[in-house]
Design a protein around this motif. Structure first.
Motif, PDB file in Angstrom:
ATOM      1  N   LEU A   1      27.521   7.198  -1.550  1.00  0.00           N
ATOM      2  CA  LEU A   1      26.141   6.724  -1.485  1.00  0.00           C
ATOM      3  C   LEU A   1      25.793   6.113  -0.135  1.00  0.00           C
ATOM      4  CD1 LEU A   1      25.645   4.954  -4.946  1.00  0.00           C
ATOM      5  CD2 LEU A   1      24.904   7.233  -4.279  1.00  0.00           C
ATOM      6  N   LEU A   2      26.793   5.548   0.545  1.00  0.00           N
ATOM      7  CA  LEU A   2      26.492   4.761   1.748  1.00  0.00           C
ATOM      8  C   LEU A   2      25.817   5.585   2.833  1.00  0.00           C
ATOM      9  CD1 LEU A   2      29.600   2.400   2.105  1.00  0.00           C
ATOM     10  CD2 LEU A   2      27.274   1.833   1.359  1.00  0.00           C
ATOM     11  N   GLY A   3      26.286   6.797   3.092  1.00  0.00           N
ATOM     12  CA  GLY A   3      25.682   7.625   4.125  1.00  0.00           C
ATOM     13  C   GLY A   3      24.211   7.917   3.860  1.00  0.00           C
ATOM     14  N   PRO A   4      23.884   8.466   2.678  1.00  0.00           N
ATOM     15  CA  PRO A   4      22.470   8.707   2.371  1.00  0.00           C
ATOM     16  C   PRO A   4      21.624   7.442   2.396  1.00  0.00           C
ATOM     17  CG  PRO A   4      23.862   9.957   0.881  1.00  0.00           C
ATOM     18  CD  PRO A   4      24.769   9.071   1.667  1.00  0.00           C
ATOM     19  N   PHE A   5      22.145   6.326   1.867  1.00  0.00           N
ATOM     20  CA  PHE A   5      21.371   5.087   1.863  1.00  0.00           C
ATOM     21  C   PHE A   5      21.084   4.603   3.278  1.00  0.00           C
ATOM     22  CE2 PHE A   5      20.726   2.883  -2.246  1.00  0.00           C
ATOM     23  CZ  PHE A   5      21.103   3.926  -3.067  1.00  0.00           C
ATOM     24  N   LEU A   6      22.085   4.611   4.135  1.00  0.00           N
ATOM     25  CA  LEU A   6      21.893   4.128   5.502  1.00  0.00           C
ATOM     26  C   LEU A   6      20.973   5.056   6.295  1.00  0.00           C
ATOM     27  CD1 LEU A   6      25.540   2.949   6.220  1.00  0.00           C
ATOM     28  CD2 LEU A   6      23.528   1.496   5.908  1.00  0.00           C
ATOM     29  N   ASP A   7      21.060   6.347   6.038  1.00  0.00           N
ATOM     30  CA  ASP A   7      20.168   7.304   6.685  1.00  0.00           C
ATOM     31  C   ASP A   7      18.713   7.056   6.281  1.00  0.00           C
ATOM     32  OD1 ASP A   7      19.459   9.760   8.131  1.00  0.00           O
ATOM     33  OD2 ASP A   7      19.166  10.629   6.148  1.00  0.00           O
ATOM     34  N   VAL A   8      18.489   6.845   4.982  1.00  0.00           N
ATOM     35  CA  VAL A   8      17.139   6.585   4.468  1.00  0.00           C
ATOM     36  C   VAL A   8      16.598   5.274   5.030  1.00  0.00           C
ATOM     37  CG1 VAL A   8      15.865   5.975   2.367  1.00  0.00           C
ATOM     38  CG2 VAL A   8      17.356   7.979   2.386  1.00  0.00           C
TER      39      VAL A   8
END
Length: 419
Positions: free
Chosen positions: A305-312
């Protein structure tokens, strides 16, 4: 940023259902849970949908994804003869024969846009795009199918060869998509909003987005490691290693040599990615590597989840997510949600819209009342989306207790389970 989404006649969403991200006048958590970068459009940074299993929560997320997919794919020549992937409400012969309707209102370049269309599996029946310069509506285009022919209206604000674009638009293609495909700059802007700004997480997740974010820079790597440490998994460090696929090491032992030779990839064509978490040895300062695949499902999901969350968060996108709490402890799920409420981490107006069964999030310390939505299915199998605001709960009301007691509906009506 998304302002509002409407859908009609999609799966269990028979009648028009509306999800609004417009904040109420309530001052509660306004400095954290409300995006005020554009004062004329105060929008919520998150919204959560509660409801029983099979109530239609996932269908709401799927409806927005389907709208985006049609925008992305409809103008491609490779699918000129294919049907739209639509599922109208099936428990009514009338609805099965009617188009599905989507409409979304959003902010693009500090301006409000309103775009929608109605389609069957084979045809576009209506399509429209309006924008609001200086908060006044201005039509860009409108299209309607009458007696097997299209009638078009074009506003003066839409530039370019409008009639030529219309002539190139197939009956099963959106004008927005065709116009973007033919390089109309105004339509490309709206098309790219759908392409880039709407993001989705519908399953357990995959590590690739987090790996990509991890490798962007040393700062990104440090952020991922810090957030893994904060989650209390006992992880001290994360390392990612990539190597060429090796038939000797990576193929099962029972594969015959001739098959092994056939499966041999070209040199460098296939990479194996290995993710290691490091834990401190209890009787020394040594750090012990563990394959991430051996960690708990919650640890693996959180990493994914961390990658998508930080990208968003870094780009100000709108993220739709089904079952946020999946494999995550309720307190950890709460902290993940609060990343969108913290002005220090959400600096660009990102939004999180998710479904959940985690009732511990129903706390006035976490959410404003206008952020809470419920989905309930009636006896005719049609889903209905409604806001907690309709019940006008007191600010001191115990929302979790009230919901579980059925005060707001949207809970399962279970049988006796006798065996």
């Amino acid at each position: 940023m998304m302002i509002e989404f409407q859908v009609t006649n999609f799966r269990s969403l028979k009648d028009t259902q509306t999800l609004s991200m417009v904040s109420s006048s309530d001052k509660e958590h306004r400095e954290t849970n409300v995006i005020t970068q554009l004062p004329e459009y105060p929008l919520l940074s998150s919204a959560v949908v509660f409801g029983a299993n099979a109530s239609g929560k996932s269908n709401l997320i799927q409806a927005i994804l389907t709208m985006r997919n049609i925008v992305m794919m409809s103008a491609k020549e490779t699918i000129a003869e294919e049907k739209f992937g639509l599922e109208p409400f099936i428990f009514s012969a009338k609805e099965r024969s009617l188009p599905t309707r989507f409409e979304i209102t959003f902010i693009l370049d500090k301006t409000r846009y309103q775009y929608g269309f109605s389609v069957t599996k084979l045809l576009v029946f209506e399509e429209w795009l309006i924008f609001y310069p200086n908060n006044r509506p201005s039509l860009l285009f409108e299209r309607s199918r009458i007696n097997d022919r299209y009638q078009w209206k074009f506003g003066s604000a839409l530039k370019g060869e409008k009639n030529r674009l219309a002539a190139f638009t197939r009956p099963n293609s959106l004008f927005l998509s065709s116009g973007a495909n033919l390089n109309n700059p105004q339509l490309i802007m709206v098309f790219n909003w759908f392409k880039n700004c709407l993001r989705f997480l519908l399953s357990q997740g995959h590590p690739e987005p987090t790996i990509s974010f991890f490798e962007k820079s040393d700062t990104a790597k440090e952020t991922i490691i810090s957030l893994m440490q904060d989650a209390d998994f006992g992880i001290e460090d994360i390392q990612i290693e990539k190597r060429p696929l090796s038939p000797e090491k990576d193929f099962p032992k029972g594969v015959p040599p001739e098959i092994r030779h056939l499966l041999q990839p070209q040199k460098g064509a296939v990479e194996i990615v290995e993710i290691y978490s490091f834990h401190k040895e209890i009787d020394s300062e040594k750090k012990i590597p563990i394959d991430l695949a051996r960690e708990s499902l919650g640890t693996q999901r959180y990493f994914c989840l961390l990658g998508p969350f930080l990208d968003v968060l870094s780009n100000g996108y709108t993220l739709f997510m089904d079952e946020l709490e999946q494999s995550l402890h309720p307190i950890l799920a709460q902290k993940v949600m609060q990343m969108f409420h913290d002005p220090k981490t959400n600096t660009n107006g990102a939004q999180l819209i998710f479904t959940t069964h985690n009732t511990t999030l129903l706390d006035s310390k976490n959410l404003r009342r206008d952020q809470v939505w419920f989905m309930e299915k009636d006896r005719g199998s049609a889903s209905h989306l409604y806001s907690l605001l309709e019940y006008k709960p007191r600010k001191t009301e115990a929302l979790q207790k009230g919901y579980l007691e059925g005060r707001y509906g949207a809970i399962p009506m279970l049988g006796d389970f006798k065996i």
